[in-house]
Write an enzyme that holds these catalytic residues in place. Structure first.
Site, PDB file in Angstrom:
ATOM      1  N   GLU A 457       1.040  -1.016  -0.027  1.00  0.00           N
ATOM      2  CA  GLU A 457      -0.060  -0.017   0.055  1.00  0.00           C
ATOM      3  C   GLU A 457       0.823   1.185  -0.084  1.00  0.00           C
ATOM      4  O   GLU A 457       1.752   1.421   0.864  1.00  0.00           O
ATOM      5  CB  GLU A 457      -0.890   0.122   1.094  1.00  0.00           C
ATOM      6  N   VAL A 458       0.765   2.311  -0.891  1.00  0.00           N
ATOM      7  CA  VAL A 458       1.264   3.218  -0.993  1.00  0.00           C
ATOM      8  C   VAL A 458       0.501   4.442  -0.409  1.00  0.00           C
ATOM      9  O   VAL A 458      -0.817   4.801  -0.930  1.00  0.00           O
ATOM     10  CB  VAL A 458       1.617   3.754  -2.444  1.00  0.00           C
TER      11      VAL A 458
END
Length: 700
Positions: A457-458
């Site tokens: 997850e960014v």
């Protein structure tokens, strides 16, 4: 006029050269339209009466044929349409196989699916020893079986046991493994591939038998039964009957063995057509299209910066894994910083263990192991980190400590250095609160074990620059990850949809449902591990840290019982402490029955497996819909991929949003209302779902 993907040339020594080069495409893929093109080439071949042999090779520098273009399956309206595609492929390869000359496949790079089926129709196969050369039949991963002769030719070439292993797992084998299994005849350096293939093509055409290679399979009903039963048992250990393609492959191979190759091919085409129409295959193909599209996305409206050096803060389990994917997969120079030399040694030992396992399996050699280990260095101070382009922080889940790391990195690196924090629960804007350069700070949430889990997850916060986002997305892809950009809200996306699912499993446990009954219910629903096992694997302490943050942000529906507190007081952190819901000092997986006494429950099955599975999964579906409505994720597609790659949501269901579309939004809302009446307000359907049901909308 469309340029043909197949071109023929003729050598003075009597060897023909059939080049495959699909115009305007990076990878060669087979398409239905190619049938006429191949027909034209075969017609030309017949005019060369002095032809002694034929070499089939790729015009691409790094791939043979990566498979059939599955986009053409979307045009199939009926099973008969899909069956016709399979028959066309079978006829094409049969024509190649029936040529009176010696046909040799010269393979370099991926040779997968329809590409391998084409190679199987050739009389000999030569491949390169290059690491990018991989052979396999991955159709099962799309809910299909090999439809152009693979189920019939592969067992006759390498035996039933080996062929079922390849087809039922979809795994790809390297050149040496392919040679060992008899899949290829020779393995040679790329520099002499075509030369060797030419020499082989000049030799007499080998006699091809249509009887099975395994003597044990021919007329030996007992031996045959054992092989198929064992293959089915092994495949269904994980699949648990959720993937129709597995039984279809087993049945089709068996059918061809008993009835002969012609009947086997007819059955293969028919079953292929049926599988194309299944909901499972549609879901799996949609996942393939989604991940393919995501590979082309850069995450933000900016160009990523060039990265040369990576630093990792923390030598623990996560730090060691992040160092591995950064150094070994992405190829960067990596510097690890820890507060003790023991931490550095742990990270180095962690990476050595992974590489040494690959050496033992002969995937890499000792010099490669040593070369790759040299990319990773470490120390207890900031020397070697000053020139890092990206610093990935993987220290304890403590806000003050992470803020301290930001200050120290800003003091010891350049103004351009990106600080990526691997946090599972702390909002990024809190970590960046005192930063001098907040535009360089971003969340990068990996999942454990980092070297195996495909998702990251960014998480940009409000001040993160577009360049920082694009750079980190590009880095994640080089690390072999599928990144999704999510909003900076408590729990982000994956943990936010996981928490209510896990909480519901805990509620079921406190209501007296046995631990193994809860886990089996979700395993049979399609999850890779049960929720109670998952809590042991992730760690009770991690769950205890995340839950209060989510409850503070989102209220009562995230409220947890005292279960985490009771477990921690009893020293039960899960597998890592050797003590959790299960026993870890026994050979077989066993429930630690003393947990029931600790929790004050008498274990007894009250609910059917399907009721348990629906109850837990409904909580996840409802929360996923909220996340999309709030903009935590950018699309239903990202939500589906995040759930599948991050927590193992059943792939054959397509992800939470695809599954809700399949069920019907109105049915999902009705079920949530029913469960709300039975078990409480936490099941109340979110406003977005209610509105969608009223207006008959779908996510896709």
């Amino acid at each position: 006029m469309t340029q043909s993907a197949f071109s023929f040339s003729y050598g003075d020594n009597g060897i023909g050269w059939l080049k495959i080069d699909v115009a305007n495409e990076k990878m060669n893929t087979l398409q239905a339209a190619f049938a006429d093109q191949v027909g034209a080439v075969l017609a030309e071949l017949s005019t060369h009466t002095a032809l002694k042999g034929l070499v089939v090779y790729s015009g691409k520098s790094d791939n043979f044929i990566a498979g059939a273009d599955i986009r053409m399956l979307a045009n199939c309206e009926t099973a008969a349409d899909a069956e016709a595609l399979a028959i066309k492929g079978q006829q094409l390869f049969a024509a190649l196989e029936d040529l009176p000359i010696h046909v040799v496949a010269a393979i370099h790079g991926p040779c997968l699916g329809g590409g391998l089926e084409l190679a199987l129709a050739c009389h000999s196969r030569i491949c390169t020893d290059d690491d990018i050369t991989r052979l396999g039949l991955p159709e099962v991963q799309l809910g299909l079986l090999p439809g152009s002769g693979g189920t019939q030719r592969l067992p006759r070439l390498i035996g039933v046991a080996h062929s079922l292993e390849l087809m039922l797992t979809g795994k790809q084998v390297r050149a040496k493994q392919a040679f060992k299994k008899g899949l290829v005849d020779q393995v040679v350096p790329l520099s002499i591939l075509l030369q060797v293939a030419e020499q082989v093509a000049l030799t007499a055409k080998p006699i091809r038998t249509h009887s099975f290679q395994d003597w044990a399979m021919a007329g030996n009903a007992f031996g045959r039964s054992v092989v198929f039963d064992q293959a089915a048992k092994k495949a269904q250990q994980k699949a648990r009957g959720c993937y129709p393609a597995i039984d279809a492959i087993l049945d089709t191979v068996k059918y061809g063995l008993e009835k002969g190759i012609e009947s086997g091919l007819e059955q293969e085409a028919k079953v292929f057509g049926d599988l194309v129409m299944t909901a499972e295959s549609r879901a799996l193909r949609n996942i393939f299209f989604a991940t393919t599209a995501m590979k082309k996305e850069i995450g933000a409206d900016a160009e990523p910066k060039t990265i040369k050096r990576i630093a990792v803060l923390g030598g623990g389990l996560m730090g060691g894994g992040i160092a591995h994917v950064s150094a070994i997969k992405a190829g960067y120079a990596v510097r690890i910083k820890d507060i003790t030399n023991d931490g550095i040694q742990h990270a180095l030992a962690y990476n050595y263990a992974i590489l040494n396992q690959q050496r033992q399996r002969r995937i890499i050699r000792k010099p490669q192991l040593q070369q790759q280990m040299l990319r990773i260095t470490g120390g207890i101070d900031y020397r070697g980190i000053t020139h890092a382009d990206v610093v990935i922080e993987a220290v304890f889940e403590d806000l003050a400590l992470k803020q301290q790391m930001v200050q120290e990195i800003e003091a010891n690196t350049s103004e351009e250095t990106i600080f990526a924090t691997n946090t599972s629960s702390i909002p990024i804007h809190h970590i960046a609160a005192n930063a001098l350069r907040p535009q360089n700070i971003i969340g990068l949430h990996y999942f454990s074990p980092v070297e195996k889990m495909p998702l990251v997850e960014v998480i940009p916060h409000a001040a993160t620059s577009a360049t920082t986002i694009a750079t980190v997305v590009a880095l994640a892809k080089k690390q072999g990850k599928t990144p999704i950009v999510v909003a900076d809200k408590a729990g982000f996306y994956v943990n936010r949809i996981l928490a209510p699912y896990m909480n519901e499993a805990a509620q079921l446990l406190l209501a007296g449902e046995p631990i193994e009954h809860i886990d089996n219910a979700l395993l049979n629903f399609g999850f890779p591990v049960g929720p109670i096992t998952l809590l042991d694997e992730v760690g009770v302490d991690i769950g205890a840290k995340i839950s209060p943050i989510l409850e503070a942000e989102f209220g009562e529906r995230f409220a947890t019982s005292e279960i985490f507190e009771w477990l921690q007081q009893d020293g039960r952190q899960g597998r890592k402490s050797g003590k959790g819901f299960y026993l870890y000092d026994t050979k077989n997986k066993e429930v630690d029955k003393s947990v029931y006494t600790l929790l004050g429950v008498e274990p007894q099955q009250h609910l059917a497996e399907i009721d348990i599975a629906v109850r837990c999964s409904l909580m996840m579906l409802n929360e996923a819909a909220r996340c999309l409505d709030e903009g935590v994720i950018q699309s239903a597609r990202d939500g589906d991929i995040g759930a599948i790659f991050g927590i193992g949501f059943p792939p054959f269901l397509g992800g939470p949003f695809s599954y809700m579309d399949h069920l019907g939004i109105d049915l999902v809302v009705d079920m949530l209302r029913q469960y709300s009446d039975l078990y409480g307000e936490r099941f109340a359907p979110c406003d977005a779902l209610v509105e969608m049901a009223q207006t008959e909308q779908t996510f896709y």
